[in-house]
Design a protein around this motif. Structure first.
Motif, PDB file in Angstrom:
ATOM      1  N   ALA A  80       0.853  -1.180   0.000  1.00 28.15           N
ATOM      2  CA  ALA A  80       0.000   0.000   0.000  1.00 28.15           C
ATOM      3  C   ALA A  80       0.887   1.227   0.000  1.00 28.15           C
ATOM      4  CB  ALA A  80      -0.921  -0.015   1.223  1.00 28.15           C
ATOM      5  N   LEU A  81       0.489   2.252  -0.742  1.00 27.11           N
ATOM      6  CA  LEU A  81       1.300   3.448  -0.905  1.00 27.11           C
ATOM      7  C   LEU A  81       0.454   4.663  -0.567  1.00 27.11           C
ATOM      8  CD1 LEU A  81       4.138   4.374  -1.921  1.00 27.11           C
ATOM      9  CD2 LEU A  81       3.084   4.760  -4.139  1.00 27.11           C
ATOM     10  N   TYR A  82       0.996   5.555   0.259  1.00 31.64           N
ATOM     11  CA  TYR A  82       0.313   6.778   0.669  1.00 31.64           C
ATOM     12  C   TYR A  82       1.258   7.963   0.458  1.00 31.64           C
ATOM     13  CZ  TYR A  82      -2.637   3.387   3.084  1.00 31.64           C
ATOM     14  OH  TYR A  82      -3.443   2.324   3.378  1.00 31.64           O
ATOM     15  N   SER A  83       0.685   9.073   0.023  1.00 31.80           N
ATOM     16  CA  SER A  83       1.452  10.307  -0.135  1.00 31.80           C
ATOM     17  C   SER A  83       1.223  11.204   1.075  1.00 31.80           C
ATOM     18  CB  SER A  83       1.046  11.041  -1.415  1.00 31.80           C
ATOM     19  OG  SER A  83       1.364  10.268  -2.552  1.00 31.80           O
ATOM     20  N   GLY A  84       2.261  11.915   1.468  1.00 30.96           N
ATOM     21  CA  GLY A  84       2.156  12.783   2.630  1.00 30.96           C
ATOM     22  C   GLY A  84       3.178  13.905   2.589  1.00 30.96           C
ATOM     23  N   GLU A  85       3.281  14.599   3.697  1.00 28.07           N
ATOM     24  CA  GLU A  85       4.155  15.775   3.810  1.00 28.07           C
ATOM     25  C   GLU A  85       5.014  15.636   5.058  1.00 28.07           C
ATOM     26  OE1 GLU A  85       3.780  20.653   4.422  1.00 28.07           O
ATOM     27  OE2 GLU A  85       2.010  19.362   4.311  1.00 28.07           O
ATOM     28  N   ILE A  86       6.283  16.012   4.924  1.00 30.52           N
ATOM     29  CA  ILE A  86       7.189  15.987   6.060  1.00 30.52           C
ATOM     30  C   ILE A  86       6.798  17.110   7.023  1.00 30.52           C
ATOM     31  CG2 ILE A  86       9.577  16.168   6.810  1.00 30.52           C
ATOM     32  CD1 ILE A  86       9.013  13.662   5.251  1.00 30.52           C
ATOM     33  N   ARG A  87       6.509  16.731   8.245  1.00 31.64           N
ATOM     34  CA  ARG A  87       6.108  17.688   9.283  1.00 31.64           C
ATOM     35  C   ARG A  87       6.976  17.489  10.511  1.00 31.64           C
ATOM     36  NH1 ARG A  87       0.579  18.887   8.268  1.00 31.64           N
ATOM     37  NH2 ARG A  87       0.629  20.258  10.092  1.00 31.64           N
ATOM     38  N   ALA A  88       6.970  18.486  11.379  1.00 27.32           N
ATOM     39  CA  ALA A  88       7.638  18.363  12.662  1.00 27.32           C
ATOM     40  C   ALA A  88       6.677  17.742  13.669  1.00 27.32           C
ATOM     41  CB  ALA A  88       8.115  19.726  13.156  1.00 27.32           C
ATOM     42  N   ARG A  89       7.238  16.981  14.594  1.00 25.30           N
ATOM     43  CA  ARG A  89       6.366  16.366  15.593  1.00 25.30           C
ATOM     44  C   ARG A  89       5.739  17.431  16.486  1.00 25.30           C
ATOM     45  NH1 ARG A  89       7.768  11.522  19.935  1.00 25.30           N
ATOM     46  NH2 ARG A  89       5.755  11.595  21.023  1.00 25.30           N
TER      47      ARG A  89
ATOM     48  N   GLN B 259      12.704  16.525  15.603  1.00 28.34           N
ATOM     49  CA  GLN B 259      11.991  15.277  15.348  1.00 28.34           C
ATOM     50  C   GLN B 259      11.057  15.476  14.156  1.00 28.34           C
ATOM     51  OE1 GLN B 259      10.064  13.707  18.809  1.00 28.34           O
ATOM     52  NE2 GLN B 259      11.866  13.913  20.103  1.00 28.34           N
ATOM     53  N   LYS B 260      11.302  14.692  13.103  1.00 30.46           N
ATOM     54  CA  LYS B 260      10.523  14.819  11.873  1.00 30.46           C
ATOM     55  C   LYS B 260       9.676  13.572  11.671  1.00 30.46           C
ATOM     56  CE  LYS B 260      13.872  17.762   9.426  1.00 30.46           C
ATOM     57  NZ  LYS B 260      14.919  17.748  10.458  1.00 30.46           N
TER      58      LYS B 260
ATOM     59  N   ILE C 280      12.910   7.358  11.250  1.00 34.17           N
ATOM     60  CA  ILE C 280      14.014   6.828  12.043  1.00 34.17           C
ATOM     61  C   ILE C 280      15.326   7.159  11.342  1.00 34.17           C
ATOM     62  CG2 ILE C 280      15.024   4.751  13.045  1.00 34.17           C
ATOM     63  CD1 ILE C 280      12.269   3.521  13.067  1.00 34.17           C
ATOM     64  N   ASP C 281      16.153   7.954  11.984  1.00 35.46           N
ATOM     65  CA  ASP C 281      17.461   8.369  11.452  1.00 35.46           C
ATOM     66  C   ASP C 281      17.327   8.970  10.052  1.00 35.46           C
ATOM     67  OD1 ASP C 281      18.686   7.426  13.771  1.00 35.46           O
ATOM     68  OD2 ASP C 281      18.937   5.412  12.942  1.00 35.46           O
ATOM     69  N   PRO C 282      16.580  10.061   9.886  1.00 38.69           N
ATOM     70  CA  PRO C 282      16.472  10.677   8.551  1.00 38.69           C
ATOM     71  C   PRO C 282      17.779  11.353   8.163  1.00 38.69           C
ATOM     72  CG  PRO C 282      15.390  12.050  10.180  1.00 38.69           C
ATOM     73  CD  PRO C 282      15.806  10.795  10.907  1.00 38.69           C
ATOM     74  N   PRO C 283      18.115  11.388   6.869  1.00 38.42           N
ATOM     75  CA  PRO C 283      19.334  12.084   6.434  1.00 38.42           C
ATOM     76  C   PRO C 283      19.196  13.586   6.582  1.00 38.42           C
ATOM     77  CG  PRO C 283      18.071  11.304   4.546  1.00 38.42           C
ATOM     78  CD  PRO C 283      17.412  10.737   5.761  1.00 38.42           C
ATOM     79  N   PRO C 284      20.324  14.318   6.558  1.00 36.00           N
ATOM     80  CA  PRO C 284      20.251  15.778   6.740  1.00 36.00           C
ATOM     81  C   PRO C 284      19.452  16.493   5.646  1.00 36.00           C
ATOM     82  CG  PRO C 284      22.496  14.967   7.062  1.00 36.00           C
ATOM     83  CD  PRO C 284      21.715  13.838   6.503  1.00 36.00           C
ATOM     84  N   GLY C 285      19.297  15.876   4.475  1.00 36.18           N
ATOM     85  CA  GLY C 285      18.588  16.536   3.388  1.00 36.18           C
ATOM     86  C   GLY C 285      17.088  16.588   3.551  1.00 36.18           C
ATOM     87  N   VAL C 286      16.539  15.914   4.549  1.00 39.89           N
ATOM     88  CA  VAL C 286      15.091  15.922   4.771  1.00 39.89           C
ATOM     89  C   VAL C 286      14.699  17.250   5.397  1.00 39.89           C
ATOM     90  CG1 VAL C 286      13.168  14.797   5.930  1.00 39.89           C
ATOM     91  CG2 VAL C 286      15.054  13.426   5.028  1.00 39.89           C
ATOM     92  N   GLN C 287      13.867  18.016   4.704  1.00 41.81           N
ATOM     93  CA  GLN C 287      13.430  19.321   5.166  1.00 41.81           C
ATOM     94  C   GLN C 287      11.922  19.321   5.378  1.00 41.81           C
ATOM     95  OE1 GLN C 287      15.634  21.660   5.921  1.00 41.81           O
ATOM     96  NE2 GLN C 287      17.348  20.441   5.149  1.00 41.81           N
ATOM     97  N   LEU C 288      11.482  20.206   6.265  1.00 43.18           N
ATOM     98  CA  LEU C 288      10.054  20.318   6.537  1.00 43.18           C
ATOM     99  C   LEU C 288       9.318  20.789   5.284  1.00 43.18           C
ATOM    100  CD1 LEU C 288      10.121  22.021  10.054  1.00 43.18           C
ATOM    101  CD2 LEU C 288       9.921  19.594   9.517  1.00 43.18           C
ATOM    102  N   GLY C 289       8.147  20.219   5.049  1.00 48.66           N
ATOM    103  CA  GLY C 289       7.334  20.597   3.899  1.00 48.66           C
ATOM    104  C   GLY C 289       7.571  19.761   2.662  1.00 48.66           C
TER     105      GLY C 289
END
Length: 369
Positions: free
Chosen positions: A53-62, A208-209, A266-275
């Motif tokens: 199953a595949l879902y689309s979403g957005e990177i958010r802060a906890r 925390q992302k 879990i352990d995201p790389p530095p390139g992961v940005q909010l949004g």
């Protein structure tokens, strides 16, 4: 024998000329055009046990929160923009300080007046206490002065508390954050009059992302039981990030009828940005006996029940199937197909049995943008 006049000689008809030309043309050899071989889009049938199953979403802060002034007033200055990184105690916005300073000055004046009244009332009580000891005044007169001194002392305490409140409100005219954060939205501009508690800035703590997704009600149980989540960024599809379910809404959204879920990275790389936009994949989400998944246009019904077109050795073969259920991303086939067979996924109704075709693999839905 009488001869016909030259004006009455027989003239060949136009129809005869056309017939003669057609007969002569039929005698000449003509080239036969080769049959046209259609190109069809096909998709290999996947195994139900490996379905995902595949879902689309957005990177958010906890942790996300709105900042607001604790007092009302006119915004004099906004010192940060969206996307700015802020430090604890850094000024972010300011209110017009004129009214706040006047309120603080009024409270200070009331405190000075209360201190003077308290000093006078205390001196009067002490004087009447001395007179009472020498029987120059009655006990009731002393009690009156004693009550006046107690009231003056209470008014002094009230004035001191009001002065502290006014001093605090003067400091409330500067908006700041108590923790390191990133400004994600600006909700008020300079010159705008805001009320106490009205959001001015929206901040997020970036340590925390997680990714926010919406899950249909038919997949909630599947999401709860899934043990592995794989997150891929649209900006970098080759990077896979492990995730885990942190939160699942107990009630559906009243408008979309879907359940909000948060997948912790879990352990995201530095390139992961909010949004950023990302996709969440649930590995091994299919249950035994759930059937083979096909796109909805692959199934046709021409009065003989549901069928699909399968390409075998370059030829089209019609195959009856049994539908298990319809889903939001296709149709589940219970029986009639085997994993690995090539099924026509577009224009199946226009093909005929035994027609020779060329196959071209369709782009999987997971790779479509």
């Amino acid at each position: 024998m009488r001869r016909l006049s030259p004006c009455f000689q027989p003239i060949p008809s136009v129809l005869g000329v056309l017939v003669l030309a057609a007969l002569l043309g039929a005698c000449s050899p003509q080239e036969i055009a080769p049959p046209v071989v259609r190109i069809v889009l096909v998709q290999a049938v996947g195994n139900a046990q490996e379905a995902t199953a595949l879902y689309s979403g957005e990177i958010r802060a906890r942790h996300e929160f709105d900042l607001a002034f604790r007092v009302g007033g006119k915004v004099a200055a906004r010192l940060v923009d969206a996307g700015a990184e802020v430090r604890p105690g850094q000024p972010l916005a300011r209110l017009d300080p004129a009214d706040l300073q006047l309120a603080a000055s009024a409270a200070a004046a009331q405190l000075a007046s209360a201190e003077s009244e308290n000093a006078t009332a205390r001196a009067e009580r002490e004087r009447y206490a001395g007179l009472l000891s020498r029987n120059f005044v009655s006990p009731s007169a002393f009690e009156t002065r004693d009550n006046a001194a107690n009231a003056a002392r209470a008014r002094l305490d009230q004035a001191r508390a009001q002065a502290r409140i006014s001093s605090n409100q003067a400091s409330y005219g500067t908006l700041s954050s108590e923790t390191p954060a990133i400004v994600t939205a600006v909700l008020a501009e300079a010159g705008q009059v805001v009320a106490a508690g009205q959001p001015v800035l929206r901040l997020a703590r970036p340590e925390q992302k997680e990714i926010a997704i919406a899950v249909p009600e038919g997949r909630v149980a599947e999401l709860r039981t899934s043990k592995q989540f794989t997150v891929n960024l649209w900006a970098d599809p080759k990077t896979a990030i492990r995730g885990e379910l942190r939160e699942l809404a107990p009630a559906a959204d009243p408008q979309t009828r879907s359940y909000a879920a948060r997948i912790r990275l879990i352990d995201p790389p530095p390139g992961v940005q909010l949004g950023m936009t990302a996709s969440v994949r649930l590995a091994g989400s299919a249950t035994p006996g759930s059937g083979l998944l096909l796109p909805l246009p692959a199934v046709i019904d021409q009065g003989q029940g549901p069928r699909v077109r399968v390409v075998v050795d370059g030829k089209v073969v019609s195959r009856p199937v049994e539908i298990a259920r319809f889903e939001e991303d296709g149709v589940r086939i219970a029986t009639g197909l085997q994993a690995g067979e090539l099924v026509v996924v577009a224009g199946a109704a226009r093909l005929v049995e035994g027609e020779t075709v060329q196959t071209r693999t369709a782009t999987p839905p997971a790779q479509q943008r």
